[in-house]
Design a protein around this motif. Structure first.
Motif, short mmCIF file in Angstrom:
data_model
loop_
_atom_site.label_atom_id
_atom_site.label_comp_id
_atom_site.label_asym_id
_atom_site.label_seq_id
_atom_site.Cartn_x
_atom_site.Cartn_y
_atom_site.Cartn_z
N GLU A 217 -0.32 -5.00 -38.47
CA GLU A 217 0.55 -4.51 -39.54
C GLU A 217 1.99 -4.95 -39.35
O GLU A 217 2.72 -5.18 -40.30
CB GLU A 217 0.46 -2.99 -39.63
N ARG A 218 2.41 -5.11 -38.10
CA ARG A 218 3.78 -5.54 -37.86
C ARG A 218 4.00 -7.00 -38.26
O ARG A 218 5.07 -7.38 -38.76
CB ARG A 218 4.13 -5.32 -36.38
N VAL A 219 2.96 -7.81 -38.07
CA VAL A 219 3.03 -9.19 -38.56
C VAL A 219 3.04 -9.20 -40.08
O VAL A 219 3.81 -9.94 -40.70
CB VAL A 219 1.84 -10.02 -38.02
N SER A 220 2.20 -8.35 -40.68
CA SER A 220 2.19 -8.25 -42.15
C SER A 220 3.55 -7.85 -42.68
O SER A 220 4.01 -8.36 -43.71
CB SER A 220 1.13 -7.23 -42.59
N LEU B 203 6.80 -10.51 -30.83
CA LEU B 203 6.57 -10.90 -32.22
C LEU B 203 6.13 -12.36 -32.30
O LEU B 203 5.18 -12.69 -33.03
CB LEU B 203 7.84 -10.70 -33.05
N ALA B 204 6.80 -13.23 -31.54
CA ALA B 204 6.44 -14.64 -31.55
C ALA B 204 5.00 -14.83 -31.06
O ALA B 204 4.25 -15.64 -31.59
CB ALA B 204 7.40 -15.43 -30.68
N HIS B 205 4.63 -14.05 -30.04
CA HIS B 205 3.26 -14.13 -29.51
C HIS B 205 2.24 -13.71 -30.55
O HIS B 205 1.21 -14.39 -30.75
CB HIS B 205 3.13 -13.24 -28.27
N LEU B 206 2.50 -12.60 -31.25
CA LEU B 206 1.56 -12.12 -32.27
C LEU B 206 1.44 -13.11 -33.42
O LEU B 206 0.36 -13.35 -33.95
CB LEU B 206 2.00 -10.75 -32.80
N PHE B 207 2.59 -13.68 -33.83
CA PHE B 207 2.57 -14.67 -34.91
C PHE B 207 1.69 -15.85 -34.51
O PHE B 207 0.83 -16.29 -35.28
CB PHE B 207 4.00 -15.17 -35.17
#
Length: 276
Positions: free
Chosen positions: A169-172, A202-206
């Motif tokens: 959801e944070r990436v969304s 964040l960069a890792h999740l992206f």
């Protein structure tokens, strides 16, 4: 009869490569660092093996495997099989595809789904059509090939959705902000603060979920938006650059890197195509 033949078209679509193999039992392909594009492989017959050791899995007819950029490739004919018949495509997604490429919670390895018979027939038909078009020389062949590949991806995602969407959801949240604020200054630290994550997390999740870094994704969205503006408006190139939040000189450079042509050339091609 599908042939092992690949043809490329206009510079802006140098991101689609397709092929068909009917390999014997000894076939194996290894790329320790993966590739810089996405790959989809459909098993038509026989059996394929992906991964190694305890993390390996075997595919059969109706299985489609999707691999993100940077994920190691180690696949081939499955042990004990007579061989493997497969249809594949290497591609760079169009900007609106990314939500459809989340087939599993993590992207540490290849993602596999087994389609229902009905979905399989539709997905395979579209993938065959994509390969045929990418291998031919008809006008707009690569455009049609990408449309057919999009249908394949959509059919697969429709099955994935039965198990609920898996994008973080944070990436969304970051994606929604990017799409609605393209003209504004956006940075990884800003997006990280907005989503209550560290910039590195964040960069890792992206990278894990979308296969690209946040700023790469932002660039892609800006380029896609600028294409529409070049095609459908008479706005000056400097104005378009500002509308998508980019310095005009940097915009022209990045546009050509993404499409193979300058913004001015791209617009002229669009005008020529619509006047035929």
């Amino acid at each position: 009869m599908i042939k092992d033949r690949v043809a490329l078209d206009l510079p802006e679509y140098l991101h689609l490569l397709t092929g068909y193999y009917h390999k014997d039992a000894a076939y194996r392909s290894v790329r320790e660092k993966g590739t810089d594009d996405w790959q989809v492989i459909a098993t038509l017959g026989g059996s394929g093996r992906f991964g190694s050791g305890e993390s390996s899995f075997v595919t059969q007819r109706r299985d489609i495997v999707l691999t993100r950029p940077g994920v190691a490739h180690d696949y081939g004919s499955a042990p004990g099989s007579d061989g493997w018949e497969l249809l594949w495509a290497h591609f760079q997604p169009r900007s609106h595809w990314y939500n459809w490429l989340i087939w599993a919670p993590d992207g540490d390895g290849p993602m596999s789904i087994r389609l229902s018979e009905e979905r399989w027939e539709r997905a395979l038909s579209a993938l065959r059509r994509s390969h045929h078009l990418a291998s031919g020389a008809q006008p707009h062949g690569l455009d049609f090939a990408m449309n057919a590949l999009e249908e394949t991806i959509l059919v697969c995602h429709s099955q994935v959705m039965q198990g609920q969407p898996t994008m973080d959801e944070r990436v969304s949240q970051a994606l929604r902000y990017i799409h609605t604020h393209l003209a504004e200054k956006i940075s990884v630290p800003f997006l990280a603060d907005m989503t209550a994550l560290s910039p590195s997390r964040l960069a890792h999740l992206f990278q894990k979920q979308l296969g690209v870094a946040p700023m790469q994704y932002l660039d892609l969205q800006r380029i896609e938006r600028s294409k529409l503006l070049l095609e459908r408006t008479s706005s000056g190139i400097k104005h378009i650059a500002e509308e998508v939040g980019m310095d005009p000189v940097y915009f022209s450079l990045r546009f050509k890197q993404h499409t193979g042509v300058s913004p001015r050339e791209y617009r002229q091609r669009a005008i020529t195509a619509t006047s035929r």
